[in-house]
Design a protein around this motif. Structure first.
Motif, PDB file in Angstrom:
ATOM      1  N   GLN A 125       0.875  -1.145   0.200  1.00  0.00           N
ATOM      2  CA  GLN A 125       0.007  -0.200  -0.190  1.00  0.00           C
ATOM      3  C   GLN A 125       0.890   1.212  -0.041  1.00  0.00           C
ATOM      4  O   GLN A 125       0.512   2.224  -0.757  1.00  0.00           O
ATOM      5  CB  GLN A 125      -0.772   0.109   0.979  1.00  0.00           C
ATOM      6  N   ALA A 126       1.797   1.268   0.835  1.00  0.00           N
ATOM      7  CA  ALA A 126       2.725   2.357   1.064  1.00  0.00           C
ATOM      8  C   ALA A 126       3.311   2.825  -0.601  1.00  0.00           C
ATOM      9  O   ALA A 126       3.551   3.874  -0.980  1.00  0.00           O
ATOM     10  CB  ALA A 126       3.611   2.326   2.202  1.00  0.00           C
ATOM     11  N   GLU A 127       3.783   1.653  -1.063  1.00  0.00           N
ATOM     12  CA  GLU A 127       4.482   1.858  -2.332  1.00  0.00           C
ATOM     13  C   GLU A 127       3.713   2.166  -3.376  1.00  0.00           C
ATOM     14  O   GLU A 127       3.592   3.345  -4.313  1.00  0.00           O
ATOM     15  CB  GLU A 127       4.928   0.697  -2.838  1.00  0.00           C
ATOM     16  N   ARG A 128       2.204   1.801  -3.232  1.00  0.00           N
ATOM     17  CA  ARG A 128       1.202   2.161  -4.458  1.00  0.00           C
ATOM     18  C   ARG A 128       0.728   3.619  -3.989  1.00  0.00           C
ATOM     19  O   ARG A 128       0.337   4.373  -5.085  1.00  0.00           O
ATOM     20  CB  ARG A 128      -0.062   1.487  -4.390  1.00  0.00           C
ATOM     21  N   LEU A 129       0.975   4.052  -2.967  1.00  0.00           N
ATOM     22  CA  LEU A 129       0.331   5.532  -2.421  1.00  0.00           C
ATOM     23  C   LEU A 129       1.523   6.643  -2.966  1.00  0.00           C
ATOM     24  O   LEU A 129       1.016   7.697  -3.491  1.00  0.00           O
ATOM     25  CB  LEU A 129       0.387   5.653  -0.971  1.00  0.00           C
ATOM     26  N   ALA A 130       2.807   6.146  -2.857  1.00  0.00           N
ATOM     27  CA  ALA A 130       3.909   6.928  -3.430  1.00  0.00           C
ATOM     28  C   ALA A 130       3.422   8.296  -2.705  1.00  0.00           C
ATOM     29  O   ALA A 130       3.698   8.710  -1.399  1.00  0.00           O
ATOM     30  CB  ALA A 130       4.133   7.021  -4.690  1.00  0.00           C
TER      31      ALA A 130
END
Length: 186
Positions: A125-130
């Protein structure tokens, strides 16, 4: 007079990725609370509280804080919670109680497996949120750090010594991944 936005129905096509993240994280923190409640219902009946029970109480308190954070986000951002909450209410408690009945090591194995699955989920999730939603990303990363601490604590307390650890851990992780996919959409 302003009209409140009506919550989306389960499976609505126009549900956004961020809404899905908030929905599933809220569901996951709720499920984690129920797992700890199930474990404590069994383990607190024992004659004396062990260090493992005290550790579970501490982890449950942190999960309670995570749940409150996602409750707030659900309301502030008007995100429809998962329709599966009644399922997670029963399933979480049952998983916690069942693993605790196998002993404190099995309860710790449950925690380690759940937190390992959640680590991968929150990292994704953190990676997709950027940079799209820095506030949500910060919240997820903070929760992830505490979940990793729970996993490490459970491993340090002998999770891998639980009966049939590889089988137990694998089944719990698979169940978590399924719960994540279902709670995002439903």
């Amino acid at each position: 007079m302003t009209r409140r936005k009506r919550p989306k129905s389960p499976g609505a096509e126009n549900s956004t990725e961020i809404e899905e993240m908030i929905r599933v994280d809220h569901a996951g923190e709720y499920g984690a609370m129920r797992i700890y409640e199930g474990q404590l219902a069994v383990l607190k009946r024992r004659p004396r509280a062990s260090a493992d029970v005290r550790a579970i109480l501490h982890m449950a308190e942190q999960e309670r804080s995570h749940l409150a954070t996602f409750e707030k986000l659900i309301h502030e951002r008007e995100v429809r919670p998962t329709a599966l909450t009644p399922v997670w209410h029963v399933a979480g408690f049952a998983l916690g109680a069942a693993t605790a009945m196998l002993g404190e090591k099995a309860a710790m194995a449950c925690t380690a497996a759940v937190e390992d699955a959640i680590d991968a989920h929150y990292a994704d999730q953190a990676e997709r949120l950027a940079t799209r939603d820095p506030e949500l990303k910060h919240t997820i990363e903070k929760c992830r750090e505490e979940e990793l601490a729970h996993r490490d604590e459970a491993l340090a307390r002998g999770a891998e010594q639980a009966p049939a650890y590889p089988l137990l851990s694998g089944a719990i992780k698979m169940g978590c991944r399924l719960a994540i996919k279902l709670s995002e959409k439903i």
